[in-house]
Design a protein around this motif. Structure first.
Motif, short mmCIF file in Angstrom:
data_model
loop_
_atom_site.label_atom_id
_atom_site.label_comp_id
_atom_site.label_asym_id
_atom_site.label_seq_id
_atom_site.Cartn_x
_atom_site.Cartn_y
_atom_site.Cartn_z
N LEU A 149 0.86 -1.19 0.00
CA LEU A 149 0.00 0.00 0.00
C LEU A 149 0.88 1.23 0.00
O LEU A 149 1.86 1.29 0.76
N GLY A 150 0.55 2.20 -0.83
CA GLY A 150 1.36 3.41 -0.84
C GLY A 150 0.73 4.52 -1.65
O GLY A 150 -0.33 4.36 -2.27
N ILE A 151 1.41 5.65 -1.66
CA ILE A 151 0.97 6.82 -2.41
C ILE A 151 2.13 7.38 -3.21
O ILE A 151 3.30 7.07 -2.96
N ARG A 152 1.79 8.21 -4.18
CA ARG A 152 2.78 9.01 -4.90
C ARG A 152 2.72 10.42 -4.35
O ARG A 152 1.66 11.05 -4.37
N SER A 153 3.82 10.90 -3.84
CA SER A 153 3.91 12.25 -3.30
C SER A 153 5.28 12.80 -3.63
O SER A 153 6.30 12.30 -3.13
N LEU A 154 5.33 13.82 -4.47
CA LEU A 154 6.62 14.36 -4.91
C LEU A 154 7.28 15.24 -3.86
O LEU A 154 8.47 15.52 -3.94
N SER A 155 6.52 15.68 -2.88
CA SER A 155 7.08 16.53 -1.84
C SER A 155 7.70 15.70 -0.73
O SER A 155 7.10 14.73 -0.26
N GLN A 156 8.87 16.08 -0.30
CA GLN A 156 9.53 15.42 0.82
C GLN A 156 9.13 16.06 2.15
O GLN A 156 9.37 15.49 3.21
N ASP A 157 8.54 17.22 2.09
CA ASP A 157 8.24 17.98 3.31
C ASP A 157 6.83 17.71 3.83
O ASP A 157 6.63 17.53 5.03
N ALA A 158 5.86 17.72 2.94
CA ALA A 158 4.48 17.48 3.33
C ALA A 158 3.84 16.57 2.29
O ALA A 158 4.01 16.78 1.08
N LEU A 159 3.16 15.53 2.74
CA LEU A 159 2.58 14.58 1.81
C LEU A 159 1.47 15.24 0.99
O LEU A 159 0.52 15.81 1.55
N GLN A 160 1.59 15.14 -0.31
CA GLN A 160 0.60 15.64 -1.26
C GLN A 160 0.35 14.52 -2.27
O GLN A 160 1.01 14.43 -3.30
N ALA A 161 -0.61 13.68 -1.96
CA ALA A 161 -0.82 12.48 -2.78
C ALA A 161 -1.46 12.81 -4.11
O ALA A 161 -2.46 13.52 -4.18
N THR A 162 -0.87 12.28 -5.18
CA THR A 162 -1.47 12.37 -6.51
C THR A 162 -1.95 11.00 -6.98
O THR A 162 -2.71 10.91 -7.95
N LYS A 163 -1.49 9.94 -6.31
CA LYS A 163 -1.89 8.58 -6.64
C LYS A 163 -1.95 7.74 -5.36
O LYS A 163 -1.22 8.01 -4.39
N PHE A 164 -2.76 6.69 -5.42
CA PHE A 164 -2.84 5.70 -4.34
C PHE A 164 -2.95 4.33 -4.99
O PHE A 164 -3.59 4.17 -6.03
N ALA A 165 -2.35 3.32 -4.34
CA ALA A 165 -2.51 1.95 -4.81
C ALA A 165 -2.32 0.99 -3.64
O ALA A 165 -1.60 1.30 -2.67
N ALA A 166 -2.96 -0.16 -3.73
CA ALA A 166 -2.82 -1.20 -2.71
C ALA A 166 -3.15 -2.54 -3.35
O ALA A 166 -3.87 -2.62 -4.36
N VAL A 167 -2.64 -3.61 -2.76
CA VAL A 167 -2.86 -4.95 -3.31
C VAL A 167 -3.14 -5.94 -2.18
O VAL A 167 -2.61 -5.78 -1.06
#
Length: 248
Positions: free
Chosen positions: A55-73
């Motif tokens: 399970l995880g997210i895509r977040s390009l920021s290292q300072d504050a999570l800003q999710a643009t994608k989510f996935a889990a299996v």
């Protein structure tokens, strides 16, 4: 074996809320959720054996999570169908998160390599669409299409299969969503070790005793069980709360 319940587009300010348990053998090494240095943009726990994630997210920021994608299996429980040479199902999550591809296009591409993996349920979200895809439930009407707003649950069978722990956890999750409950209430829900009544156990080809053990939302045994619980909230502006509780 895992359990995921989620609310999609029910709360105006928080279009995605996910509560999940990851079940695995205790001896299999894993790390807690973090920014992956070798795959920038991925924030997730990591299986240190195959180097994928559950399970995880895509977040390009290292300072504050800003999710643009989510996935889990999750795995599909089918003990009679193990493929020894199968690819790791954890790569299905990380591959989606690291690449600039829509959820719909990703599941279209997966159809060409279904037989390379043991059975799985995959959830992919690109901010616009939430899609459930399984390589073992191809005839299910919801498989591979964008889901309507609602509350859903998946364990080790098809999406919203009426397993006792899925039905029970979905109902409690819905109640907590309606109450705007605090995070502790969600983790309490995920920590429920109550097993299903024997008459409600599925028959998936494993022993009766094993079916009983695996029937609780939170699994505890000598060598296998729930390793980590996760509560994820992705808000309308992309700001993200990723809360994790490590059990083993």
């Amino acid at each position: 074996m895992c359990l995921i319940v989620f609310a999609w587009k029910l709360l105006p300010d928080t279009p995605l809320v996910v509560a999940a348990n990851r079940d695995e053998y205790y001896a299999r090494a894993a790390s807690e959720a973090h920014h992956w240095q070798d795959k920038p943009g991925i924030f997730a726990g990591r299986d240190l054996q195959s180097h994928g994630t559950w399970l995880g997210i895509r977040s390009l920021s290292q300072d504050a999570l800003q999710a643009t994608k989510f996935a889990a299996v999750t795995n599909v429980r089918a003990p009679s169908e193990p493929l020894e040479s199968a690819r790791s199902r954890g790569e299905l999550v990380s591959s989606f998160l690291e690449n600039d591809i829509s959820a719909a296009e990703y599941v279209r591409q997966l159809a060409a390599c279904d037989d390379e993996y043991n059975g799985y349920n995959l959830l992919v979200n690109d901010g616009q669409d939430m899609i459930w895809y399984s390589n073992r439930h191809r005839d299910n009407a919801k498989n591979g299409i964008a889901l309507a707003p609602g509350i859903y649950g998946v364990s080790n069978a098809a999406l919203d299969t009426c397993w006792h722990k899925v039905v029970r956890t979905k109902a409690e999750f819905a109640s907590l969503i309606c109450q705007l409950a605090p995070q502790d209430a969600f983790f309490e829900m995920l920590s429920n070790t109550t097993q299903a009544p024997d008459c409600r156990l599925p028959d998936t080809g494993i022993s009766f005793e094993r079916e009983r053990l695996l029937s609780s939302p939170c699994i505890v045994s000598q060598d296998y069980g729930t390793r980590v619980s996760t509560l994820l909230r992705i808000h309308h502006d992309g700001s993200t709360e990723f809360m994790e509780k490590t059990l083993r």
